[in-house]
Motif scaffolding. Structure first.
Motif, PDB file in Angstrom:
ATOM      1  N   ILE A 175       0.858  -1.153  -0.187  1.00  0.00           N
ATOM      2  CA  ILE A 175       0.159  -0.044   0.017  1.00  0.00           C
ATOM      3  C   ILE A 175       0.752   1.196   0.070  1.00  0.00           C
ATOM      4  O   ILE A 175       1.727   1.240   1.001  1.00  0.00           O
ATOM      5  CB  ILE A 175      -0.837   0.197   1.186  1.00  0.00           C
ATOM      6  CG1 ILE A 175      -1.690  -1.223   1.505  1.00  0.00           C
ATOM      7  CG2 ILE A 175      -1.671   1.177   1.128  1.00  0.00           C
ATOM      8  CD1 ILE A 175      -2.076  -1.362   2.819  1.00  0.00           C
ATOM      9  N   GLU A 176       0.699   2.207  -1.098  1.00  0.00           N
ATOM     10  CA  GLU A 176       1.476   3.343  -0.767  1.00  0.00           C
ATOM     11  C   GLU A 176       0.880   4.193  -0.095  1.00  0.00           C
ATOM     12  O   GLU A 176      -0.211   4.488   0.172  1.00  0.00           O
ATOM     13  CB  GLU A 176       1.143   4.030  -2.407  1.00  0.00           C
ATOM     14  CG  GLU A 176       2.393   3.257  -3.441  1.00  0.00           C
ATOM     15  CD  GLU A 176       2.649   3.992  -4.614  1.00  0.00           C
ATOM     16  OE1 GLU A 176       2.843   5.231  -4.385  1.00  0.00           O
ATOM     17  OE2 GLU A 176       2.723   3.528  -5.662  1.00  0.00           O
ATOM     18  N   MET A 177       1.819   5.139   0.662  1.00  0.00           N
ATOM     19  CA  MET A 177       1.260   5.937   1.660  1.00  0.00           C
ATOM     20  C   MET A 177       0.511   6.991   1.233  1.00  0.00           C
ATOM     21  O   MET A 177      -0.585   7.413   1.711  1.00  0.00           O
ATOM     22  CB  MET A 177       2.399   6.615   2.539  1.00  0.00           C
ATOM     23  CG  MET A 177       3.125   5.809   3.130  1.00  0.00           C
ATOM     24  SD  MET A 177       2.235   4.857   4.393  1.00  0.00           S
ATOM     25  CE  MET A 177       1.779   5.932   5.581  1.00  0.00           C
ATOM     26  N   SER A 178       0.583   7.486  -0.070  1.00  0.00           N
ATOM     27  CA  SER A 178      -0.162   8.446  -0.798  1.00  0.00           C
ATOM     28  C   SER A 178      -1.709   7.847  -0.805  1.00  0.00           C
ATOM     29  O   SER A 178      -2.496   8.766  -0.971  1.00  0.00           O
ATOM     30  CB  SER A 178       0.308   8.880  -1.987  1.00  0.00           C
ATOM     31  OG  SER A 178       0.466   7.798  -2.854  1.00  0.00           O
ATOM     32  N   GLY A 179      -1.905   6.788  -1.068  1.00  0.00           N
ATOM     33  CA  GLY A 179      -3.361   6.083  -0.971  1.00  0.00           C
ATOM     34  C   GLY A 179      -3.839   5.641   0.255  1.00  0.00           C
ATOM     35  O   GLY A 179      -5.072   5.353   0.406  1.00  0.00           O
ATOM     36  N   ILE A 180      -3.370   6.118   1.384  1.00  0.00           N
ATOM     37  CA  ILE A 180      -4.052   6.041   2.821  1.00  0.00           C
ATOM     38  C   ILE A 180      -4.307   7.351   3.442  1.00  0.00           C
ATOM     39  O   ILE A 180      -3.671   8.215   3.417  1.00  0.00           O
ATOM     40  CB  ILE A 180      -2.825   5.267   3.889  1.00  0.00           C
ATOM     41  CG1 ILE A 180      -2.101   4.033   2.930  1.00  0.00           C
ATOM     42  CG2 ILE A 180      -3.489   4.861   5.000  1.00  0.00           C
ATOM     43  CD1 ILE A 180      -1.257   3.293   3.895  1.00  0.00           C
ATOM     44  N   VAL A 213       3.580   0.928   2.796  1.00  0.00           N
ATOM     45  CA  VAL A 213       3.733  -0.354   3.769  1.00  0.00           C
ATOM     46  C   VAL A 213       3.357  -1.268   3.195  1.00  0.00           C
ATOM     47  O   VAL A 213       2.498  -1.515   2.027  1.00  0.00           O
ATOM     48  CB  VAL A 213       2.716   0.093   5.138  1.00  0.00           C
ATOM     49  CG1 VAL A 213       3.262   1.080   5.871  1.00  0.00           C
ATOM     50  CG2 VAL A 213       1.393   0.302   4.488  1.00  0.00           C
ATOM     51  N   VAL A 214       3.869  -2.649   3.603  1.00  0.00           N
ATOM     52  CA  VAL A 214       3.555  -3.986   2.946  1.00  0.00           C
ATOM     53  C   VAL A 214       2.941  -4.718   4.432  1.00  0.00           C
ATOM     54  O   VAL A 214       3.731  -4.843   5.274  1.00  0.00           O
ATOM     55  CB  VAL A 214       4.401  -4.524   2.393  1.00  0.00           C
ATOM     56  CG1 VAL A 214       3.981  -5.480   1.284  1.00  0.00           C
ATOM     57  CG2 VAL A 214       5.304  -3.747   1.511  1.00  0.00           C
ATOM     58  N   ILE A 215       1.675  -5.309   4.080  1.00  0.00           N
ATOM     59  CA  ILE A 215       1.278  -5.865   5.364  1.00  0.00           C
ATOM     60  C   ILE A 215       0.899  -7.282   5.045  1.00  0.00           C
ATOM     61  O   ILE A 215       0.247  -7.600   4.095  1.00  0.00           O
ATOM     62  CB  ILE A 215      -0.112  -5.231   5.897  1.00  0.00           C
ATOM     63  CG1 ILE A 215       0.392  -3.825   6.170  1.00  0.00           C
ATOM     64  CG2 ILE A 215      -0.581  -5.856   7.228  1.00  0.00           C
ATOM     65  CD1 ILE A 215      -0.926  -2.787   6.538  1.00  0.00           C
ATOM     66  N   SER A 262       2.888  -9.296  10.881  1.00  0.00           N
ATOM     67  CA  SER A 262       4.247  -8.981  10.085  1.00  0.00           C
ATOM     68  C   SER A 262       4.141  -7.953   9.099  1.00  0.00           C
ATOM     69  O   SER A 262       2.843  -7.865   8.311  1.00  0.00           O
ATOM     70  CB  SER A 262       4.677 -10.202   9.343  1.00  0.00           C
ATOM     71  OG  SER A 262       5.081 -11.444  10.062  1.00  0.00           O
ATOM     72  N   SER A 263       4.927  -6.947   9.016  1.00  0.00           N
ATOM     73  CA  SER A 263       4.684  -5.798   7.983  1.00  0.00           C
ATOM     74  C   SER A 263       6.101  -5.422   7.617  1.00  0.00           C
ATOM     75  O   SER A 263       7.159  -5.866   8.143  1.00  0.00           O
ATOM     76  CB  SER A 263       3.879  -4.565   8.862  1.00  0.00           C
ATOM     77  OG  SER A 263       4.496  -4.287   9.754  1.00  0.00           O
TER      78      SER A 263
END
Ligand code: ATP
Length: 383
Positions: free
Chosen positions: A91-96, A117-119, A126-127
């Motif tokens: 998930i790109e931060m700009s999309g959150i 971030v990758v979750i 884990s992330s």
């Protein structure tokens, strides 16, 4: 106050990171499978164990020196490396949205500025942060005390990435990282501990000296201006340097110091209760009454109450609730999670509460706690 769900699920439960937060996830509610709701070793004293490693890609400057183009290329390489693997979602931060970020902060996924971030949405334990202080920061959490399991989890992800990415390393220094303290293994352990008996008996300074003598750190989870009574009993004990010894040495080091502290907490706890039965009962009763008779609770007050009830359980003043339910409650009463509930359920709040989101969150927090405490039976009623 009444509530009816906007979704099919009509239970006040753990928030996933979906809905209006702007983060896509497979499930609307994370429920009982989330790692922090599970039982763990020694979970009376140890709430959770974290292992994290930092890595940087070879042939790219560290994030503080990267061009925008480098940043995009690193992000894209990491995206490809995670693509299609297990339950990982990039998930790109700009999309959150801001509420989405708050949920990620609540779950300790997001703890610094980064590009993405990758979750792993399996149990969300884990992330990975991309383009923060380092190109890659992997963390894994386990309920209770289990450094080995946390380490295995984080290295499982590391090995998966090493098949696809080339990390910067040197024979002399090990993995190369932005911060000198992380050079070497890039590995850090942190163990979150609940130490009310040590704090209340005035023996905390000796624990601090012990931890420092082993070149580790101990810090309160809450800053002093946020502390409400029992919330000052939570601490993170962490390794400091990644350069000394191997990964196994670092794991053995923190495991042994935490084991000493946990035995000390248990020993003081039983002595303290035997010698101060009225004081102990008073601490517990006051907090329990506050939980059951309040209408609006702040997060710090809630942590203090949960901690006092946890201590009451350990001192056999109550039964009807488990350590892991209480440990999970620390997360379920955080702001981001409660905002998610407000967003996704149609609650009917009192008129004066309706007008303010902050009041709605406090009101909901109180209800979540009261629901969780419904099954509690007082073992030692005051005569
Ligand atoms: N054992 C734990 N259980 C739950 N949360 C934890 C634990 N250890 C650390 N955290 C949380 O993880 C985040 C990062 O921890 P910490 O502050 O120790 O790291 P840091 O030194 O700032 O950065 P990092 O370790 O990521 O380089 C913080 O939000 C902290 O509250």
């Amino acid at each position: 106050m009444a509530r009816k769900p906007k979704t099919d699920n009509n239970k006040i439960d753990d928030a996933g990171t979906s809905g209006k937060s702007g983060i896509s996830t497979p499930s609307a509610t994370a429920g009982e499978n989330v790692w922090f709701s599970l039982p763990g070793n020694n979970d009376d004293v140890v709430i959770s164990t974290r292992a994290r490693i930092v890595r940087n890609l070879a042939d790219f400057p560290f994030p503080s020196k990267m061009s925008d183009d480098d940043r995009r290329r690193v992000q894209s390489l990491v995206y490809d490396a995670f693509s299609g693997v297990e339950n990982w979602r990039f998930i790109e931060m700009s999309g959150i949205s801001e509420p989405g970020k708050e949920i990620l902060r609540d779950k300790n996924v997001l703890d610094e500025e980064c590009g993405a971030v990758v979750i792993n949405y399996g149990d969300e334990s884990s992330s990975c942060l991309v383009n923060g202080t380092d190109h890659i920061k992997l963390s894994s959490f386990v309920a209770g005390l289990d450094c080995e399991k946390a380490m295995k989890k984080v290295y499982h992800t590391d090995e998966m990435l090493q098949e696809k990415l080339q990390f910067a390393a040197s024979i002399d220094f090990g993995y190369l990282t932005s911060m000198v303290k992380d050079c070497g293994t890039g590995l850090k352990f942190s163990v979150r501990m609940f130490l009310p008996s040590i704090v209340l008996s005035g023996q905390f300074e000796s624990v601090v000296s012990l931890v420092h003598s082993k070149k580790m750190s101990i810090k309160p989870v809450f800053k002093s201006d946020q502390i409400a009574d029992f919330s000052n009993c939570l601490f993170d004990v962490s390794t400091v340097s990644c350069a000394e010894g191997t990964e196994l040495d670092q794991m053995a080091g923190i495991h042994s110091i935490v084991s000493v502290i946990l035995k000390k907490e248990r020993k003081i706890r039983s002595n303290f209760a035997d010698n101060n039965p009225t004081v102990v009962l008073n601490f517990f009763k006051q907090s329990y009454a506050r939980a059951m008779y309040s209408l609006l609770l702040s997060y710090e007050e809630a942590v203090s109450i949960i901690s006092a009830v946890k201590w009451g359980l350990q001192l056999k003043l109550i039964k009807g609730i488990s350590e892991c339910e209480l440990n999970g409650l620390y997360y379920r009463v955080k702001d981001g999670h409660l905002k998610y509930l407000c967003d996704n359920y149609a609650f009917t709040f009192e008129d004066d509460v309706k007008s303010s989101l902050q009041l709605q969150i406090k009101r909901l927090r109180t209800i979540v706690i009261q629901q969780a405490f419904e099954g509690i039976v007082n073992e030692k009623p005051v005569s």
